[in-house]
Write a protein that holds these residues in place. Structure first.
Motif, PDB file in Angstrom:
ATOM      1  N   THR A  28      13.920  -4.041  -1.155  1.00  0.00           N
ATOM      2  CA  THR A  28      12.863  -4.170  -0.150  1.00  0.00           C
ATOM      3  C   THR A  28      13.432  -4.465   1.233  1.00  0.00           C
ATOM      4  O   THR A  28      12.915  -3.988   2.251  1.00  0.00           O
ATOM      5  N   MET A  62       3.450  -0.828   1.478  1.00  0.00           N
ATOM      6  CA  MET A  62       4.544  -0.575   0.547  1.00  0.00           C
ATOM      7  C   MET A  62       4.194  -1.011  -0.882  1.00  0.00           C
ATOM      8  O   MET A  62       3.487  -1.986  -1.094  1.00  0.00           O
ATOM      9  N   THR A  64       5.704  -2.772  -3.599  1.00  0.00           N
ATOM     10  CA  THR A  64       6.826  -3.692  -3.754  1.00  0.00           C
ATOM     11  C   THR A  64       6.616  -4.557  -4.984  1.00  0.00           C
ATOM     12  O   THR A  64       5.500  -5.014  -5.247  1.00  0.00           O
ATOM     13  N   THR A 103      11.294  -1.729  -3.747  1.00  0.00           N
ATOM     14  CA  THR A 103      10.160  -1.022  -3.155  1.00  0.00           C
ATOM     15  C   THR A 103      10.304   0.474  -3.391  1.00  0.00           C
ATOM     16  O   THR A 103      11.393   1.033  -3.201  1.00  0.00           O
ATOM     17  N   PRO A 110       8.861   4.388   1.025  1.00  0.00           N
ATOM     18  CA  PRO A 110       7.738   4.892   1.826  1.00  0.00           C
ATOM     19  C   PRO A 110       8.164   5.945   2.833  1.00  0.00           C
ATOM     20  O   PRO A 110       7.333   6.600   3.448  1.00  0.00           O
ATOM     21  N   ARG A 116       3.047   5.221  -0.428  1.00  0.00           N
ATOM     22  CA  ARG A 116       2.433   4.252   0.482  1.00  0.00           C
ATOM     23  C   ARG A 116       1.021   3.953  -0.017  1.00  0.00           C
ATOM     24  O   ARG A 116       0.252   4.874  -0.310  1.00  0.00           O
TER      25      ARG A 116
END
Length: 422
Positions: free
Chosen positions: A46, A64, A66, A76, A79, A111
């Motif tokens: 991330t 995101m 995550t 993550t 995106p 996303r």
């Protein structure tokens, strides 16, 4: 019944040929410019995106996907692609292996935003990155490649917008002037733009709220605060595009709100996909490699949304991809010839022919309907008196012509199918 998660979409066999067409075109154009394909993992730490995209951006703060894995590491789903490409560039010392690294990608992104036409939670992008040169000709090349792909697809309702964000020093001077301009009207901005005033003031230009737009309409423009270096580079980009007959317009309000962006920024929009009109966008990001722990490296790139592009093609009715067809469909006349039909099919397939036959024990009439439905070029009849006499019947479905071929002469059959009419 379990259905696909909101914001995701199945790409069905009836649609996949359009994706193949776009992907093949993308690869062809990028390869013409000597860009090599790169594939990075679907998920990253991330911290890469938090540092690379920015903590205060909508992508990082709101959108995101995550989660923590079993080792308690925050990961993550990617995106966007640029941060991953830069991470790979640094990790594998690509800049030391060659002075200019030119790569492209085709990849899914993720996303968690509100789904709408041309915008999904799992979507696909293609794009390119060039790391290692400050030449504005590379900036122009990015625009040229993106425009070339869209132009080859047959899209007409396109607008190319370009701007320059200048160097970090000239941008700081401009930000101070923008803060002075907004100081008396700050309280009239939306709550989101008031936050942007403190954290990322350039992104107020991105606001779609009418009250923000009215205030920003008379704001000073960054393009009026460019240093000489940025002005000269921007002129080179404009002259290059003019010489290539690529129509463009300068949009002084086109910004990238992250501090690592420098100089050229651009966007190509379509008038055929509704409110989500941007098909692709990019720009120069000379500070990102250093921001992510690498050596200072001049870089530029762009990304394009594939779902939006295909939607634009559909709305402009320009993506005329031929229906897939079979080379030959084998029609079994006698039920005891299943094994023989499968053997012939295998021999044809090993010679790069597209072949199918009936697996459902249907009648000859039903098999012929299936052959026509699959748009087969030829039908090969296996069975009946001809087969007993050592022959197969090859029928051209477009002309109706038939001919006998010796059942043991598979090589002749293969050549006949491949070279018919030549």
């Amino acid at each position: 019944m379990i259905k696909a998660i909101t914001g995701t979409k199945d790409i069905l066999p009836s649609d996949i040929r359009k994706w193949y067409h776009l992907e093949n075109l993308v690869r062809k154009v990028f390869q013409n410019y000597n860009y090599k394909e790169i594939r990075t993992p679907v998920f990253e730490e991330t911290a890469l995106f938090a540092r690379g995209i920015g903590e205060e951006t909508d992508i990082v703060s709101k959108e995101m996907y995550t989660f923590k894995d079993r080792s308690d590491t925050s990961v993550t789903l990617k995106p966007e692609m640029t941060a991953g490409v830069v991470r790979a560039f640094i990790e594998h010392s690509l800049g030391e292996k060659q002075p200019l690294t030119k790569v492209f990608y085709i990849s899914p992104m993720f996303r968690q935003e509100r789904p709408q036409a041309g915008r999904l939670r799992q979507f696909h992008q293609f794009g390119a990155e060039a790391l290692g040169s400050s030449s504005p000709l590379l900036d122009a090349e990015m625009i040229e490649m993106a425009y070339e792909i869209l132009n080859r697809l047959g899209l007409n309702d396109l607008t190319v917008k370009i701007n320059s964000l200048g160097t970090p020093n000239s941008r700081e001077v401009y930000k101070n002037e923008l803060r002075k301009y907004l100081s008396d009207t700050k309280d009239k901005l939306t709550a989101e733009s008031q936050i942007r005033f403190e954290k990322n003031i350039l992104r107020i230009f991105d606001s779609k709220a009418e009250q923000d737009q009215q205030i920003m309409n008379k704001a000073p423009l960054l393009i009026d605060y460019l240093d000489n270096e940025s002005k000269n580079d921007f002129e080179i980009v404009k002259n290059y595009l003019t010489n290539l007959n690529i129509p463009f317009e300068v949009d002084p309000k086109l910004v990238r709100g992250l501090d690592y962006y420098t100089k050229t920024t651009f966007e190509i929009i379509s008038g055929k996909v509704g409110s989500q009109s941007s098909l692709c966008g990019g720009g120069r990001y000379d500070l990102l490699v250093e921001e992510l722990g690498g050596k200072p490296t001049h870089s530029v790139g762009f990304a394009a949304g594939m779902e939006r592009i295909l939607l634009a093609c559909e709305n402009e009715e320009v993506l005329n991809v031929p229906e897939p067809s079979l080379d030959v469909y084998l029609v079994r006349i006698d039920n005891d010839l299943f094994i023989k039909v499968s053997e012939i099919s295998s021999a044809l397939r090993k010679n790069d022919l597209i072949v199918d036959y009936d697996y459902l024990a249907r009648s000859v009439k039903a098999q012929m309907r299936e052959a026509n439905k699959m748009n087969a070029r030829f039908v090969l009849f296996v069975g009946g008196d001809e087969y007993k006499n050592g022959a197969l019947i090859l029928k051209n479905l477009s002309t109706g012509e038939q001919e006998k071929i010796k059942s043991e002469d598979i090589n002749f059959l293969i050549n006949r199918i491949k070279n018919y009419g030549s």
